[in-house]
Scaffold this active site. Sequence first.
Site, PDB file in Angstrom:
ATOM      1  CG  ASN A   1      -0.218  -0.036   2.518  1.00 32.65           C
ATOM      2  OD1 ASN A   1       0.451   0.925   2.879  1.00 32.65           O
ATOM      3  ND2 ASN A   1      -0.339  -1.142   3.261  1.00 32.65           N
TER       4      ASN A   1
ATOM      5  CG  ASP B   1      -6.846  -5.451   6.377  1.00 26.61           C
ATOM      6  OD1 ASP B   1      -6.349  -5.353   7.517  1.00 26.61           O
ATOM      7  OD2 ASP B   1      -7.463  -4.524   5.816  1.00 26.61           O
TER       8      ASP B   1
ATOM      9  CE  LYS C   1       9.380 -12.258 -14.325  1.00 35.66           C
ATOM     10  NZ  LYS C   1      10.238 -11.509 -15.263  1.00 35.66           N
TER      11      LYS C   1
ATOM     12  CG  PHE D   1      -3.207   6.205  13.219  1.00 36.63           C
ATOM     13  CD1 PHE D   1      -3.081   7.393  12.521  1.00 36.63           C
ATOM     14  CD2 PHE D   1      -2.508   6.064  14.406  1.00 36.63           C
ATOM     15  CE1 PHE D   1      -2.283   8.421  12.994  1.00 36.63           C
ATOM     16  CE2 PHE D   1      -1.696   7.069  14.895  1.00 36.63           C
ATOM     17  CZ  PHE D   1      -1.582   8.252  14.179  1.00 36.63           C
TER      18      PHE D   1
ATOM     19  CE  LYS E   1      -8.496   0.253  13.190  1.00 38.17           C
ATOM     20  NZ  LYS E   1      -7.690   0.746  12.032  1.00 38.17           N
TER      21      LYS E   1
ATOM     22  CE  LYS F   1      -9.978  -3.621  14.500  1.00 36.82           C
ATOM     23  NZ  LYS F   1      -9.655  -4.824  13.742  1.00 36.82           N
TER      24      LYS F   1
END
Length: 401
Positions: free
Chosen positions: A209, A278, A288, A322, A336, A340
């Site tokens: 990301n 995730d 490869k 975050f 969240k 959490k």
Amino acid sequence: MLQGKKIVLGVSGGIAAYKAADLTSKLVQAGAEVRVIMTESALKFVGGTTFQALSRQPVYTDTFKEHDSTQIQHIDVADWADLFLIAPATANIIGKLAHGIADDMLSTTLLATEAPVYIAPAMNVHMYSHPSVISNLKKLDQWGFRFIEPGEGYLACGYVGKGRLEEPQTIVSVLQHQSTQSLSLSGKRVLITAGPTREKIDPVRYFTNPSSGKMGFALARQAAALGADTTLIAGPVDLDTPRGVNRVDVVTAQDMYEQVLSRYDASDLVIKSAAVADYRPKQVFDQKMKKSPGDYTVEMERTHDILQELGERKRHQYLIGFAAETQDLEYYGEQKLVKKNLDAIVMNNIAEQGSGFSTDTNASVYLAKDGKRVDWPLMSKDELAANILQMASEALVGEES
């Protein structure tokens, strides 16, 4: 607040050196013990006798002119300092410090000190905006040096703009303010995660990301500055390790899971700002993969939900997460926070211009489980990190009282 503080004042060669005389006087009046180091160029603007009279201490101008033959001068002064201030800081001394050049008493002592270093730049407006100066300032900022920004106004060169040394009373006020916060996390163990993870498909391909790690590194830099024993667990990023921070590099979500869990029980404050994958490919190829006709489907499997597990295992830790969202920011953030078992959450709308991944700024909402809420407008990630840690340190003090 500066009573008894041992301050080394480095004066480099700019016209603003005359202000450093007033600064020395004000620091002494505030109760600090001040030792002044002057560069050869600074002496062309103001004589050393002036600073000796104001500080009532010897003035250092030459690395090889030892005041005490039983001491190595630049090491002794470096070790003596509680705080190091460069004012004015010219482009020259900033460049030397950024590139590890030690060719006079000031630059040599700067490399030897472990005290917090404050830099108060002063130079022509065009010099201050030159790419090389900007690059050097950014490098020093990443290393954990602190800045007292120059003011705007009429400069000695005749230009009007940013580059004027901040006024001595303002500099003293900044140091006084910082001194009240300087030990707010002293004795605390802080664990921070930063950056992305990479989940391999084969030796040349992976999922990741856009996280740059800048927010987590800013948090680590500020935590160390506040006296914390700081550990930073970082995914693959191209950032320098902040001063005083123990850095642990990881690649995958599994790596980060293992490193975080192994340190969690011993931590007092945990801030999970990393953007951990995730999902990861269920099958990873040793060789490869070659192109073939048609589409290709990658089957994914869940990674460990690190934050969820930290919330479940939480005992004495203060846990901050975050939430990076593109819509319904507060709805998902509040969910969240509860799900959490967090103590607080920092919510970022990454769709907002100037906020989110790879930027130098963020606009955020801070929400604690006790209902305390703060909306922070767009600001630098270092400013945001300082605000987050201020909230966390106040919460930790509240839990202890």
